[in-house]
Design a protein around this motif. Structure first.
Motif, short mmCIF file in Angstrom:
data_model
loop_
_atom_site.label_atom_id
_atom_site.label_comp_id
_atom_site.label_asym_id
_atom_site.label_seq_id
_atom_site.Cartn_x
_atom_site.Cartn_y
_atom_site.Cartn_z
N ALA A 1 0.84 -1.21 0.00
CA ALA A 1 0.00 0.00 0.00
C ALA A 1 0.87 1.26 0.00
O ALA A 1 0.60 2.23 -0.72
CB ALA A 1 -0.93 -0.01 1.21
N SER A 2 1.92 1.24 0.80
CA SER A 2 2.83 2.38 0.86
C SER A 2 3.51 2.62 -0.49
O SER A 2 3.59 3.76 -0.97
CB SER A 2 3.88 2.12 1.96
OG SER A 2 4.90 3.10 1.91
N ILE A 3 3.94 1.53 -1.10
CA ILE A 3 4.59 1.62 -2.42
C ILE A 3 3.60 2.17 -3.45
O ILE A 3 3.94 3.02 -4.27
CB ILE A 3 5.12 0.23 -2.85
CG1 ILE A 3 6.34 -0.15 -1.98
CG2 ILE A 3 5.49 0.21 -4.32
CD1 ILE A 3 6.78 -1.59 -2.12
N LEU B 1 3.88 5.47 -5.92
CA LEU B 1 3.94 5.24 -7.37
C LEU B 1 2.90 6.06 -8.13
O LEU B 1 3.18 6.57 -9.21
CB LEU B 1 3.74 3.74 -7.64
CG LEU B 1 3.90 3.21 -9.06
CD1 LEU B 1 5.22 3.66 -9.66
CD2 LEU B 1 3.82 1.70 -9.06
N VAL B 2 1.70 6.18 -7.60
CA VAL B 2 0.63 6.81 -8.41
C VAL B 2 0.29 8.24 -8.02
O VAL B 2 -0.39 8.93 -8.78
CB VAL B 2 -0.67 5.96 -8.43
CG1 VAL B 2 -0.39 4.56 -8.97
CG2 VAL B 2 -1.32 5.90 -7.06
N LYS B 3 0.75 8.69 -6.86
CA LYS B 3 0.42 10.06 -6.46
C LYS B 3 1.03 11.05 -7.44
O LYS B 3 2.20 10.92 -7.82
CB LYS B 3 0.94 10.34 -5.05
CG LYS B 3 0.31 11.56 -4.42
CD LYS B 3 0.73 11.71 -2.99
CE LYS B 3 0.25 13.06 -2.47
NZ LYS B 3 0.78 13.32 -1.13
N GLY B 4 0.22 12.00 -7.90
CA GLY B 4 0.70 13.00 -8.85
C GLY B 4 0.43 12.63 -10.30
O GLY B 4 0.58 13.46 -11.19
N LEU B 5 0.03 11.39 -10.54
CA LEU B 5 -0.24 10.97 -11.92
C LEU B 5 -1.65 11.39 -12.34
O LEU B 5 -2.51 11.66 -11.50
CB LEU B 5 -0.11 9.45 -12.06
CG LEU B 5 1.24 8.81 -11.76
CD1 LEU B 5 1.18 7.31 -12.03
CD2 LEU B 5 2.36 9.44 -12.59
#
Ligand code: ZN
Length: 144
Positions: A71-73, A77-81
């Motif tokens: 979940a942390s990874i 990875l997707v924040k800001g996309l």
């Protein structure tokens, strides 16, 4: 489990110092899923900016080290996309988890490559996939 030392360290780091983790109350969650076979629970809260980029992403939950590290990874990875990029990334990760695509596809995606060794362990893979299933659930719900 045959994890490389490097991958083990990445997972332990995410488990001990989770990124973007915050307590979420039921009204704040966009989706929450659990994995009864292991007792894992992951909740996600997403916030989009005017350009439909994911400007806010928090997770909450509890469970085994694999589910929490995954979940942390995911959040990193997707924040800001953009929404489209997130849908593509999610589809790619899920198809690798399901064995439909080669595991090498995880390598360019950063820390998530540390989950590679899990692909040989379907039961633990459910733990790793939980956060991604939760993200998919939010995206489906939000579909315009
Ligand atoms: Zn688990």
């Amino acid at each position: 489990m045959g994890f490389s030392e490097e991958h083990k360290q990445i997972l332990q780091d995410h488990y001990r110092n989770p990124r973007n983790k915050a307590p979420l109350t039921p009204g704040e969650e966009n989706a929450v899923l659990d994995n009864p076979s292991c007792g894992d629970r992951v909740a996600l809260r997403l916030g989009w900016d005017e350009e439909d980029r994911l400007s806010e992403l928090l997770f909450d939950g509890e469970g085994c080290s694999v589910s929490m590290a995954s979940a942390s990874i995911l959040t990193e990875l997707v924040k800001g996309l953009s929404r489209r990029e997130i849908c593509e990334t999610t589809a790619k990760v899920q198809s690798i988890f399901k064995g439909e695509e080669a595991p090498e596809g995880l390598e360019p995606l950063g820390d998530i490559a540390a989950l590679r060794e899990l692909l040989a362990f379907p039961v633990r893979l459910k733990c790793a996939a939980l956060a991604w299933d939760t993200l998919e659930a939010v995206l489906k719900k939000e579909k315009p």
